[in-house]
Write a protein that holds these residues in place. Structure first.
Motif, PDB file in Angstrom:
ATOM      1  N   GLN A   9      73.393  -9.946 134.959  1.00 22.95           N
ATOM      2  CA  GLN A   9      72.376 -10.345 133.990  1.00 22.95           C
ATOM      3  C   GLN A   9      72.992 -11.186 132.861  1.00 22.95           C
ATOM      4  O   GLN A   9      72.373 -12.139 132.362  1.00 22.95           O
ATOM      5  CB  GLN A   9      71.693  -9.106 133.402  1.00 22.95           C
ATOM      6  N   VAL A  10      74.212 -10.807 132.466  1.00 21.24           N
ATOM      7  CA  VAL A  10      74.904 -11.568 131.426  1.00 21.24           C
ATOM      8  C   VAL A  10      75.121 -13.020 131.878  1.00 21.24           C
ATOM      9  O   VAL A  10      74.871 -13.977 131.119  1.00 21.24           O
ATOM     10  CB  VAL A  10      76.261 -10.916 131.075  1.00 21.24           C
ATOM     11  N   ILE A  11      75.573 -13.161 133.124  1.00 23.35           N
ATOM     12  CA  ILE A  11      75.807 -14.513 133.666  1.00 23.35           C
ATOM     13  C   ILE A  11      74.518 -15.310 133.709  1.00 23.35           C
ATOM     14  O   ILE A  11      74.478 -16.494 133.374  1.00 23.35           O
ATOM     15  CB  ILE A  11      76.434 -14.427 135.073  1.00 23.35           C
ATOM     16  N   MET A  38      75.087  -8.314 123.441  1.00 19.60           N
ATOM     17  CA  MET A  38      74.272  -8.480 124.645  1.00 19.60           C
ATOM     18  C   MET A  38      75.055  -8.092 125.893  1.00 19.60           C
ATOM     19  O   MET A  38      74.530  -7.441 126.805  1.00 19.60           O
ATOM     20  CB  MET A  38      73.815  -9.942 124.759  1.00 19.60           C
ATOM     21  N   SER A  39      76.332  -8.442 125.947  1.00 15.93           N
ATOM     22  CA  SER A  39      77.157  -8.139 127.108  1.00 15.93           C
ATOM     23  C   SER A  39      77.299  -6.641 127.320  1.00 15.93           C
ATOM     24  O   SER A  39      77.448  -6.174 128.454  1.00 15.93           O
ATOM     25  CB  SER A  39      78.553  -8.774 126.956  1.00 15.93           C
ATOM     26  N   GLU A  40      77.275  -5.894 126.224  1.00 19.87           N
ATOM     27  CA  GLU A  40      77.438  -4.441 126.330  1.00 19.87           C
ATOM     28  C   GLU A  40      76.192  -3.765 126.888  1.00 19.87           C
ATOM     29  O   GLU A  40      76.279  -2.692 127.477  1.00 19.87           O
ATOM     30  CB  GLU A  40      77.775  -3.875 124.952  1.00 19.87           C
ATOM     31  N   LYS A  41      75.034  -4.389 126.713  1.00 20.25           N
ATOM     32  CA  LYS A  41      73.780  -3.762 127.122  1.00 20.25           C
ATOM     33  C   LYS A  41      73.318  -4.190 128.519  1.00 20.25           C
ATOM     34  O   LYS A  41      72.449  -3.550 129.105  1.00 20.25           O
ATOM     35  CB  LYS A  41      72.676  -4.095 126.117  1.00 20.25           C
ATOM     36  N   LEU A  42      73.855  -5.313 129.027  1.00 18.17           N
ATOM     37  CA  LEU A  42      73.391  -5.829 130.307  1.00 18.17           C
ATOM     38  C   LEU A  42      74.458  -5.694 131.387  1.00 18.17           C
ATOM     39  O   LEU A  42      75.653  -5.562 131.095  1.00 18.17           O
ATOM     40  CB  LEU A  42      73.015  -7.310 130.168  1.00 18.17           C
ATOM     41  N   GLU A  43      73.987  -5.730 132.651  1.00 15.20           N
ATOM     42  CA  GLU A  43      74.907  -5.774 133.778  1.00 15.20           C
ATOM     43  C   GLU A  43      75.584  -7.154 133.805  1.00 15.20           C
ATOM     44  O   GLU A  43      75.031  -8.140 133.314  1.00 15.20           O
ATOM     45  CB  GLU A  43      74.148  -5.552 135.092  1.00 15.20           C
ATOM     46  N   GLU A  64      63.455  -8.015 125.421  1.00  7.62           N
ATOM     47  CA  GLU A  64      63.925  -7.239 126.565  1.00  7.62           C
ATOM     48  C   GLU A  64      65.158  -6.402 126.256  1.00  7.62           C
ATOM     49  O   GLU A  64      65.308  -5.274 126.746  1.00  7.62           O
ATOM     50  CB  GLU A  64      64.223  -8.178 127.731  1.00  7.62           C
ATOM     51  N   ILE A  65      66.075  -6.925 125.417  1.00 11.59           N
ATOM     52  CA  ILE A  65      67.316  -6.175 125.185  1.00 11.59           C
ATOM     53  C   ILE A  65      67.520  -5.829 123.719  1.00 11.59           C
ATOM     54  O   ILE A  65      68.484  -5.147 123.354  1.00 11.59           O
ATOM     55  CB  ILE A  65      68.525  -6.972 125.695  1.00 11.59           C
TER      56      ILE A  65
END
Length: 618
Positions: free
Chosen positions: A455-457, A447-452, A524-525
């Motif tokens: 957004q991750v936070i 998930m961290s690789e796909k989001l800013e 969404e992701i």
């Protein structure tokens, strides 16, 4: 915040100053003024050793014995003329008749005898009575309605009269001597006691009215009278006291002196007062010496005579002085009580009260100067109570603020326990039986690789919020956040007999509440973010660990904690794994499925692991 606090405290201080100053200005004669008078009475009361009635002052009593012997009162004025003549011829310094003779008598011959006495002996004093208006136009006024002089048939000269008005305070107590009263022609008529005192005083200490200065003097000393020409009087005898040379003014019955049983020569060089000394004659008053026993008017006049002769005048402070004391003590209290808190505030209050009351007693007893005592003391007490309440409210507010802030970093239950204990936070712990829950997010790295980062936070905070609420809902302690994971403790610092059950229920709550968030992340992701949970129960050391001076962490350590972490590491997404120990304590409460034995890091032997699927009822 500090500025607002000082503004409130300053406003309260001004209000307290105004409130008590205003009550003082009213002079309403209520309970506070009575309390003030009671304090002054206590200071003025003399001990038996200090009381020494002047032997030059003597009383001839119109008592029950005399009434029985001479007939019903009032008597024929010839009796007074006969007695006064005996006393005057025997060498009495002054003779005062405390009987009103304002109307001509029934027998003109008797009035003629009194007139001859008054003409022959200039040292005979007769009474003048002032009748005041029932309703005065202003505070402190003494407007006269009528004045009763001795009857013209008696012929008393202007130097042979003195007023006998005994003024009572609002509580009905006689405390004040009215030195003089103003007649219709503007002339001052001295008190009965003033006229008699001057016969005992030398020429340098005579009491007189200074018309130019509009003041009363005793020699060169100005008498500190109030607006009503009154001064506090001292009492040298007690009401209804057995009269003797040792304890009171020498007192003899009228009939005994008249008949010669008591030789008139006994009164040579004495001031003699003749007056009613029987309750039926209604000439008795309450004095500061007793709230129940009354003192006869003639004896009150005798005490006033001696008070003037002694020249020890009690002065009441003027209003500006009393206002200054009220305001000054309130401001001092404000500054001190704002600085000191807790037990020290009570100590400071006690010391300030002792100093103030001690100063008041010293001023009253040694300087004969009365300042108001109740109003400043109550103002000081009001300021103390306000600051104590203010500090308490402020402390509670600050405690709540600190608790809220601190509770975001450490478990709220830990904060509450530390605050309630009142002890300093120290390094160390205690052995407790607890359940430990480790939670970790599965799929967090993809998930961290796909989001800013923002957004991750956001997603991470939503997951951690779910975990936190579930832990708190089941009365657990949130120990710490570990990256994208959570460690929670159940059974410490607050003991929970069913902590294994509550730990499992918290895990199930996390699983239920995360379903919606899991679905949204998948939509969404494209990454299903789920929890992996490990739970173990058993003994551990729980307490504060770290640097005592710099930073402490409330946590649990031990093999029980390590195994819970290992179980969480082996849990698949959405899986809740519990140890054999936890299973034994929650048997039958939940629907479970055995996973079998697995090898975990740090354990030589495999451990039996069970998955929790849901509530047993479900």
């Amino acid at each position: 915040m500090l500025k607002r606090k000082w503004l409130i405290a300053s406003t309260a201080c001004l209000f307290i100053c105004f409130f008590w100053s205003f009550l003082y200005s009213l002079g309403s004669g209520g309970s506070l003024n009575q309390l003030e008078s009671a304090f002054q009475d206590r200071v003025m009361v003399q001990s038996d050793a200090e009381r020494a009635p002047d032997t030059d002052i003597k009383i001839i009593k119109i008592d029950q014995q005399s009434i029985e012997a001479l007939g019903q009162f009032p008597w024929d004025r010839g009796l007074y003329a006969e007695l006064i003549t005996k006393l005057a011829e025997a060498g009495a310094k002054a003779i005062a008749l405390d009987v009103v003779l304002a109307e001509p008598g029934n027998d003109p011959v008797s009035d003629g005898m009194m007139a001859e006495v008054m003409k022959k002996y200039s040292n005979v004093i007769l009474p003048v009575v002032f009748n005041f208006k029932a309703r005065q136009d202003g505070v402190g006024e003494m407007e006269t309605e009528s004045i009763l002089y001795p009857a013209d048939t008696i012929g008393a000269g202007p130097d042979q009269v003195g007023h006998i008005n005994v003024m009572q305070d609002r509580d009905g107590t006689v405390r004040m001597l009215t030195v003089g009263l103003e007649a219709e022609d503007g002339k001052a008529i001295p008190a009965f006691s003033v006229k008699l005192a001057n016969y005992l005083l030398d020429a340098q200490h005579q009491v007189y009215w200074n018309e130019q200065e509009d003041a009363w003097y005793r020699g060169m000393e100005r008498i500190p009278v109030n607006s009503r020409n009154q001064i506090a009087t001292e009492f040298y005898t007690k009401p209804r006291e057995e009269i003797s040379l040792e304890t009171g003014y020498d007192s003899q019955s009228f009939v005994d002196v008249l008949t010669g049983e008591i030789d008139a020569g006994f009164y040579e060089n004495n001031v003699v007062l003749i007056g009613p000394y029987a309750s039926g004659l209604q000439d008795e008053y309450i004095t500061p010496l007793s709230s129940t026993l009354k003192m006869f008017g003639v004896e009150i006049h005798a005490n006033m005579v001696q008070s003037l002769v002694a020249g020890k005048f009690f002065t009441k402070a003027q209003a500006p002085v009393n206002y200054a004391v009220i305001i000054g003590l309130t401001l001092l209290s404000f500054l001190l009580f704002e600085r000191f808190m807790g037990t020290r505030a009570f100590i400071v209050y006690g010391l300030l009260a002792v100093l103030f009351l001690g100063g008041w007693v010293m001023s009253s007893y040694f300087l004969n100067y009365f300042i108001t005592v109740t109003y400043p003391f109550l103002a000081m007490t009001s300021m103390f109570i306000f600051t104590v309440v203010m500090h308490y409210v402020s402390e509670r507010r600050e405690r709540s603020r600190v608790t809220n802030i601190f509770g975001r970093f450490v478990p709220r239950t830990v904060v509450d326990e530390m605050l309630s204990s009142g002890e300093e936070v120290k390094v160390g712990g205690q052995r407790r039986d607890i359940s430990v829950v480790f939670v970790d997010i599965r799929g967090f790295t993809p998930m961290s690789e796909k989001l800013e980062p923002e957004q991750v936070i956001q997603v991470l905070n939503e997951y951690l919020d779910i975990c936190t609420k579930a832990v708190f809902k089941c009365s657990g302690t949130l120990d710490k956040f570990i990256g994208d994971g959570v460690m929670a403790i159940f059974g410490a610092p607050i003991s929970q007999p069913n902590h294994p059950e509550m730990a499992v229920r918290a895990a199930l709550e996390m699983k239920r509440q995360s379903a919606e968030l899991e679905e949204r992340c998948l939509r969404e992701i494209g990454v299903p973010v789920r929890f992996g949970v490990g739970i173990n129960s058993g003994p551990a050391v729980v307490g504060n660990i770290g640097s005592e001076m710099l930073r402490l962490d409330y946590t649990a350590i031990g093999d029980t904690v390590n195994l819970a972490a290992r179980l969480e590491a082996n849990a698949k997404p959405g899986q809740i794994l519990i140890s054999e120990e936890t299973l034994a304590r929650v048997q039958g409460l939940f629907k479970t499925e055995s996973i079998g034995e697995i090898k975990v890091k740090g354990k030589e032997k495999p451990v039996l692991v069970t998955e929790v699927l849901g509530d047993a009822e479900a």
